[in-house]
Design a protein around this motif. Sequence first.
Motif, mmCIF file in Angstrom:
data_model
loop_
_atom_site.group_PDB
_atom_site.id
_atom_site.type_symbol
_atom_site.label_atom_id
_atom_site.label_comp_id
_atom_site.label_asym_id
_atom_site.label_seq_id
_atom_site.Cartn_x
_atom_site.Cartn_y
_atom_site.Cartn_z
ATOM 1 N N ASP A 18 0.872 -1.177 0.000
ATOM 2 C CA ASP A 18 0.000 0.000 0.000
ATOM 3 C C ASP A 18 0.903 1.219 0.000
ATOM 4 O O ASP A 18 1.626 1.474 0.962
ATOM 5 C CB ASP A 18 -0.898 -0.003 1.232
ATOM 6 C CG ASP A 18 -1.833 1.196 1.266
ATOM 7 O OD1 ASP A 18 -1.757 2.039 0.345
ATOM 8 O OD2 ASP A 18 -2.627 1.307 2.208
ATOM 9 N N GLN A 57 -2.249 3.869 -6.634
ATOM 10 C CA GLN A 57 -0.994 3.442 -6.001
ATOM 11 C C GLN A 57 0.178 4.231 -6.575
ATOM 12 O O GLN A 57 1.216 3.692 -6.950
ATOM 13 C CB GLN A 57 -0.791 1.935 -6.181
ATOM 14 C CG GLN A 57 -1.723 1.083 -5.334
ATOM 15 C CD GLN A 57 -1.460 1.242 -3.846
ATOM 16 O OE1 GLN A 57 -0.379 0.921 -3.360
ATOM 17 N NE2 GLN A 57 -2.435 1.756 -3.101
ATOM 18 N N ASN A 69 5.675 4.986 -8.294
ATOM 19 C CA ASN A 69 5.009 4.005 -7.444
ATOM 20 C C ASN A 69 5.807 3.800 -6.161
ATOM 21 O O ASN A 69 6.744 4.557 -5.871
ATOM 22 C CB ASN A 69 4.793 2.694 -8.203
ATOM 23 C CG ASN A 69 6.104 2.092 -8.709
ATOM 24 O OD1 ASN A 69 7.173 2.334 -8.160
ATOM 25 N ND2 ASN A 69 6.013 1.301 -9.758
#
Length: 587
Positions: A18, A57, A69
């Motif tokens: 996450d 994300q 990312n």
Amino acid sequence: MAGLIPKSFIHDLLDRADIVEVVDSRVPLKKAGRNYQACCPFHNEKSPSFTVAPDKQFYHCFGCGEHGNAIDFLMQYDGLEFPDAIEELASMLGLEVPRETTANPQAEARKRQQAADDYQQMEHAAKFFAHQLRHHGNSEKVVGYLKGRGLSGEVVKAFQIGYAPDGWDDLLKVLGKDQGSRQQLVDLKLCNRNDSGRYYDFFRDRVMFPIRDRRGRVVGFGGRILEGDGPKYLNSPETRIFHKGRELYGFYEAKQAHRQLEQVVIVEGYMDVVALAQHGIDFAVASLGTATTTEQLQMLFRATQKVVCCYDGDRAGRDAAWRALENALPLLTDGLELSFLFLPDGEDPDTLVRKEGAEAFKQRLSEAQSFTHYFFAHLTESLDLSKDSGRAKLLKEAKPLIEKLASDYYRDALLEQLARLLRREVSQIADQVQRPQAVRNQREPVKITPIRRAIGLLIQHPQLGKEVPPHEELKGLNLPGMELLLELHRQTHEQNLTSAQLLELWRGRPEEKPLRQLATWDHHLDQDHIVQEFCDIFLFFIDQFIEQRANELLAKERQAPLNKAEKQEYMLLMQYRAGQRKVDAKS
């Protein structure tokens, strides 16, 4: 070299991670609608422009443009290379990173095990030296030396400073239990072997400074002589795990001391780093006895926006500073700061901070010469600018250096100063100095064509790939970028991907950079209209393809009659076009 990390593992890693948790572990985030915000860790700002999007994300800073990312964030924030960032993210999730097997998987497994054994052996050596500092018969003398240099037990422990005994083979006796481990010690340059085949310790009767890589693993040592003959400092030669141009002594410790490094000071010696840390200046690193390399500077500029090169004021120190400046030119983007501090004759950071104290030394750092000031101070020190020959030589030497700069700000500042020194107008000088190719490419405006618009929407909203069936026939449409769009469409149609995962599939490919740019493009569409916009673009392409194919068949018919299949294809195309026009007329 270990095998490659499987792309499937990277995909799964990004699926499990996450990005909000990853970023929040380094930079505290606050909820802001659907997203999270913070002041950007990669440039100075007072109001937050750094946004993390859980659905994509993906993170993006609207101030400096940094984006990516979870892997990109760890690379940028922690100063890690790509494989190390994968390892770090995997460790945060309690996963082990697999490696692709090659034609000889056993050999690859042996290499991986060898590397793990090497790091373990180096850690054992560091612990051995630290133990000797406390328990060897010479420990009183060595501890007295360190205390005489003003070092406390806390700082010695923090840097794991140790002592290499004065015996012939003390380390060897402890770590070299068999032939294999003895050879390993030789390979790691902890021991040597003489012509008669006898092994002996590489470091003897020296204060030992373990050198750690960015992940905290011991990869080498620096040893300072206590007394007698020999070089003042003896450094580990390069080995299969130690490449001095890639590492910086004290960098790992500085990162441990500061969640975010506001600045880093580059000094010349191990003792300088430790002495400064003793006085609370715990953001210094040393470049291991060589000129600061581009790779080292790149590592620093990933971790901080302000770097001060602090060198002795003698010729050697100034030469080292100039090499650091030359290596920094391609890295200096807007927002980064590089300055230079030259110490008084006979002084180094160790002696000066003990003599003046921390506040006085920090004051010196704040008054360091700016990059632009030192640039011309160095170039003009032996030139007579009252003569045409001196000014001509200055232009000749400055021009190729300015052309390497990635920063518009520094480029303009240097051009203005150069124009004053040459007694010319800035425009006259600027015409002769080219921008770096990468900067020229960046400054070319990106025209948002329908294909770029479709790609941008697909990158930002990969779920769109399932809204439209693949149309491989569009390969026949002669439009730049169509094959890229179709490949992205296939990827998003066949898999459930986030923006982060989709971009990761393109890492290292020529298309990566433009795709990343489109990932942060503002399409100015609200959520309710994104799907319709994407479908409309594909209908536009299909219409174009039908028009193109119909024209191709008509042109062919002028040369010779169409066969049955071609006539049937043409009729279908005409029916589609007629039906589409009725729809257009009603809408």
